[in-house]
Every structure is written in C-alpha cells, then in structure tokens.
Design a protein around this motif. Structure first.
Motif, PDB file in Angstrom:
ATOM      1  N   GLY A 163     -27.042 -33.898  29.378  1.00  0.00           N
ATOM      2  CA  GLY A 163     -27.200 -32.449  29.345  1.00  0.00           C
ATOM      3  C   GLY A 163     -25.942 -31.740  28.899  1.00  0.00           C
ATOM      4  O   GLY A 163     -26.004 -30.651  28.320  1.00  0.00           O
ATOM      5  N   LYS A 164     -24.785 -32.347  29.132  1.00  0.00           N
ATOM      6  CA  LYS A 164     -23.504 -31.716  28.796  1.00  0.00           C
ATOM      7  C   LYS A 164     -23.034 -32.047  27.380  1.00  0.00           C
ATOM      8  O   LYS A 164     -22.401 -31.211  26.732  1.00  0.00           O
ATOM      9  N   THR A 165     -23.324 -33.262  26.912  1.00  0.00           N
ATOM     10  CA  THR A 165     -22.715 -33.695  25.646  1.00  0.00           C
ATOM     11  C   THR A 165     -23.719 -34.154  24.596  1.00  0.00           C
ATOM     12  O   THR A 165     -23.314 -34.521  23.500  1.00  0.00           O
ATOM     13  N   GLY A 166     -25.019 -34.122  24.910  1.00  0.00           N
ATOM     14  CA  GLY A 166     -26.013 -34.686  24.007  1.00  0.00           C
ATOM     15  C   GLY A 166     -26.180 -33.941  22.693  1.00  0.00           C
ATOM     16  O   GLY A 166     -25.803 -32.779  22.561  1.00  0.00           O
ATOM     17  N   ASP A 167     -26.782 -34.629  21.706  1.00  0.00           N
ATOM     18  CA  ASP A 167     -27.070 -34.024  20.411  1.00  0.00           C
ATOM     19  C   ASP A 167     -28.570 -33.809  20.268  1.00  0.00           C
ATOM     20  O   ASP A 167     -29.311 -33.897  21.249  1.00  0.00           O
ATOM     21  N   GLU A 168     -29.036 -33.525  19.067  1.00  0.00           N
ATOM     22  CA  GLU A 168     -30.459 -33.237  18.887  1.00  0.00           C
ATOM     23  C   GLU A 168     -31.327 -34.461  19.151  1.00  0.00           C
ATOM     24  O   GLU A 168     -32.465 -34.336  19.604  1.00  0.00           O
ATOM     25  N   ASP A 169     -30.791 -35.646  18.894  1.00  0.00           N
ATOM     26  CA  ASP A 169     -31.543 -36.865  19.219  1.00  0.00           C
ATOM     27  C   ASP A 169     -31.687 -37.007  20.732  1.00  0.00           C
ATOM     28  O   ASP A 169     -32.739 -37.436  21.230  1.00  0.00           O
ATOM     29  N   THR A 170     -30.628 -36.641  21.443  1.00  0.00           N
ATOM     30  CA  THR A 170     -30.675 -36.678  22.907  1.00  0.00           C
ATOM     31  C   THR A 170     -31.777 -35.760  23.407  1.00  0.00           C
ATOM     32  O   THR A 170     -32.533 -36.118  24.315  1.00  0.00           O
TER      33      THR A 170
END
Length: 390
Positions: A163-170
C-alpha cells in the motif's frame, strides 16, 4: 633499602598482571571477538548486546553471515534467530543504502521463516534507496501474485508495504485479491492497501472501474468512501468515474439491473453532496438515462425522485432547464390525457425548481396551478414560484 626495592618490584608485577588480565578480559568480552569466535547463539547474543557503532557493525556482520551461510545452514533455527536479531539491530533511522536494501531483499527471498520475512519487510519499508525500490516492488508483486501462503502472517506485512510503495501492477494484484477474497484472514490489510493504491495509482484504478461489474464497482466505491471520508475530492473523483462507467455500459436501458441502479444512485449522491461541479455534464446526461429507466419501470418512483432531488442541489441553469423541460412534458401529458403522474416524482421536480430558483421555470410552474393536479401539488408549485429569483 632492599626491602623497599622488593616492595616496588612486587607492586609493579601485581600492576602488570592486573593490567594484562584486564586487557585479556576486555578483549574476550568484545562483541566483535565474540561474534567471530562464537557459535550461532554467541553471534546472536553479540548482535543483541551490541551498542553504538559496534552494534551497527555487528548488525551488518550478522546480515552478511546469514546470507553467506544460508545454503549451508538454512535449516538451522539459530540462523533465523541471528537474521532477525541483525535486522532489528539496524539503526531505526531510515535505510538509505541501496546495497543494504538489496541484502535485506535477499534475506526475505532466501529465508522461509515468517519472522525473518516480516522483520525484513519492516526494514525495507524504511528504505529510500532509489535503485532498490524497483526490486522491493518486484518482490512484493511476486509474493502477491502467488497462490501460496494466503493465510501466512507475512501476507499482512506484504499488503502493508504494498500500500505504501506499490506500482500499478501491485494495484492489479491487490484489486484481484480483494474482489476474489484471496486473503480472507487479512481483510482490513487488503482494504487499506487497495484504498492507498487507488489514490497513488489512480490511472490504473480508473481503468479497472470501466471493466468491472456493477457489484464490484459498487463495493469499490463504498470502500473508497469509507477510507477517505475526510477527502471528498478523491471520493467524488472515483464516484464520477463510477457513474460514467455505469452510463457507458448501459447501451440498452433494459440491461439495467438492481446493482446497476444502486451504483448509479450512490455515485450521484456522492457527486452532488460534495458539489462536484466538474461532473455537471455527466449528471445532466445521467438524468436522461434515469428518466428512461423510470419510464420503463426499471427504477422506482422513490429512486427517480432521489435522482431529481440530488441533481437539483447543483445551482445550474442546465439542471434547471432539464427539470423544467421534464415538467413541461408532464404538464402536456396531464393536459391531453388526464394522466396523473407519481406524486413523489412530481413533488421532487417542483421542489427542485423552487430551490434552484431559476426564473426560466416560471411558465411551467405556473401552468401546474391551472391543470387538474391535486391541491397539494398546486400548493407546492405556488411555493416554488415564490422562490424564483428575479
């Protein structure tokens, strides 16, 4: 004299012996020496007991040892203990070294022990190394895309970090996991991660809205509204996309379903409550769809009345014109066929026009008082006329 000399020599020997003993004791108790000479338990103790600069050095030594000797000692619980102690012994200040972050990633990947993985994630969350961020996100995405360990406590830590560092794939992995209830033991963590990623990866979130089902969009909008109750701008932006998706996916009004209607009403309610004027053209467009849904019995009179009331909260000549035109249609039908429309709907139109106060509605409101409407409707029309702004 000889006696004094003997005493001095004896004292010198005692002092020399004491100093040598002190040096030997100090050296043997040194954390670095203890780490290098000791077994796994001794190494862990040395790391735990380390202080200051020596403590930081011991933490790094423990991390290096854990990585270098993993293949040989991977089944040793004591090695996991050393890894955990070394991770937690790292300075609490942010980890800015890419090299160190990559070592922590390696520990997460190598060790299967849950506590080691959780400690690794906690430290990675503090990292600021630009080069290692992609590797961290890749690590999280790989974990989230896996069908294994859905009940592992590590999952909660992964979701928190995602939730803090993810990207669009996350976002894609978390959204899929959320809608399919992939991590039932970690519902709160999943919702928090999804809500956070929806904001940081809004372009991806908006795209998902236009491909999701009505129920999925309704649940997603409800989640965003709950998580961002103090950020009406963002909630309204999601609601605008949800309403747009609902309108665009309704090619034939007969395709409208209960979830579709519920999504439309909720999205409109959020947009109008926050006076999200950017969505005004969309609200006007939606009114035409809602009117058709009502005329074909897909939307109830109560639901359509709420659409009218919500739409009328916008101080807009366009909305006033749309409602006035609809009132003209109803007046014409009443005049020609003696048709009496639903009272909830008619009252909502008349009251809405009164609240808007646009004098363009004068003729249609006045005409209500001349037609064969119930007296309470005529009375409402007179009250609305008195509110028009001249």
């Amino acid at each position: 004299m000889k006696k004094i000399s003997k005493i001095l020599i004896l004292s010198s020997l005692v002092l020399t012996f004491s100093f040598d003993s002190f040096c030997q004791t100090s050296s043997s108790d040194s954390g670095i020496v203890k780490f290098l000479a000791g077994n796994l338990s001794d190494k862990t103790s040395a790391v735990k007991e380390g202080q200051g600069e020596e403590g930081q050095k011991l933490a790094l030594m423990g991390i290096d040892f854990s990585i270098e000797n993993f293949d040989l000692l991977k089944n040793k619980r004591e090695l996991s203990a050393l890894a955990v102690a070394s991770l937690y012994a790292l300075p609490k200040k942010e980890i800015k070294s890419d090299e160190l972050s990559k070592k922590i990633i390696l520990i997460f990947s190598k060790f299967s022990d849950d506590t080691v993985k959780i400690a690794s994630l906690e430290k990675l969350a503090l990292g600021e190394g630009k080069d290692s961020q992609k590797e961290i996100v890749s690590l999280l995405n790989e974990y989230l895309s896996s069908s294994e360990n859905t009940d592992s406590p590590v999952t909660a830590s992964v979701l928190n970090a995602a939730g803090k560092t993810g990207d669009e794939d996350t976002f894609g992995y978390v959204y899929s996991g959320w809608k399919n209830n992939k991590w039932p033991s970690f519902k709160v963590e999943t919702e928090n991660a999804l809500a956070s990623l929806a904001k940081s990866q809004f372009k991806k979130a908006a795209a998902s809205i236009f491909t999701a089902s009505y129920i999925e969009n309704l649940n997603f909008l409800t989640l965003i509204q709950k998580k961002y109750e103090n950020n009406q701008e963002f909630v309204s932006e999601v609601a605008e996309n949800s309403l747009s998706a609902a309108i665009n996916s309704t090619e034939d009004v007969t395709d409208s379903t209960s979830p579709s209607i519920s999504l439309q009403l909720k999205a409109l309610s959020i947009i109008t409550a926050s006076k999200w004027t950017r969505a005004l053209p969309l609200v006007k467009k939606y009114f035409s769809l809602a009117k058709e849904e009502f005329s074909k019995g897909i939307m109830t009179a109560e639901q359509f009345a709420s659409v009218i009331s919500d739409s009328a909260t916008f101080s807009s000549k366009e909305i006033a014109g749309t409602l006035s035109e609809y009132l003209a249609e109803i007046n014409s039908a009443v005049e020609k066929t003696a048709f009496i429309p639903d009272g909830q709907v008619l009252s909502a139109i008349i009251n809405g026009l009164g609240e808007l106060g646009d004098k363009s509605a004068f003729d249609n409101l006045l005409y209500v008082t001349y037609l064969n409407y119930p007296e309470e409707i005529k009375s409402s029309a007179r009250a609305a006329l008195s509110k028009l702004k001249w």
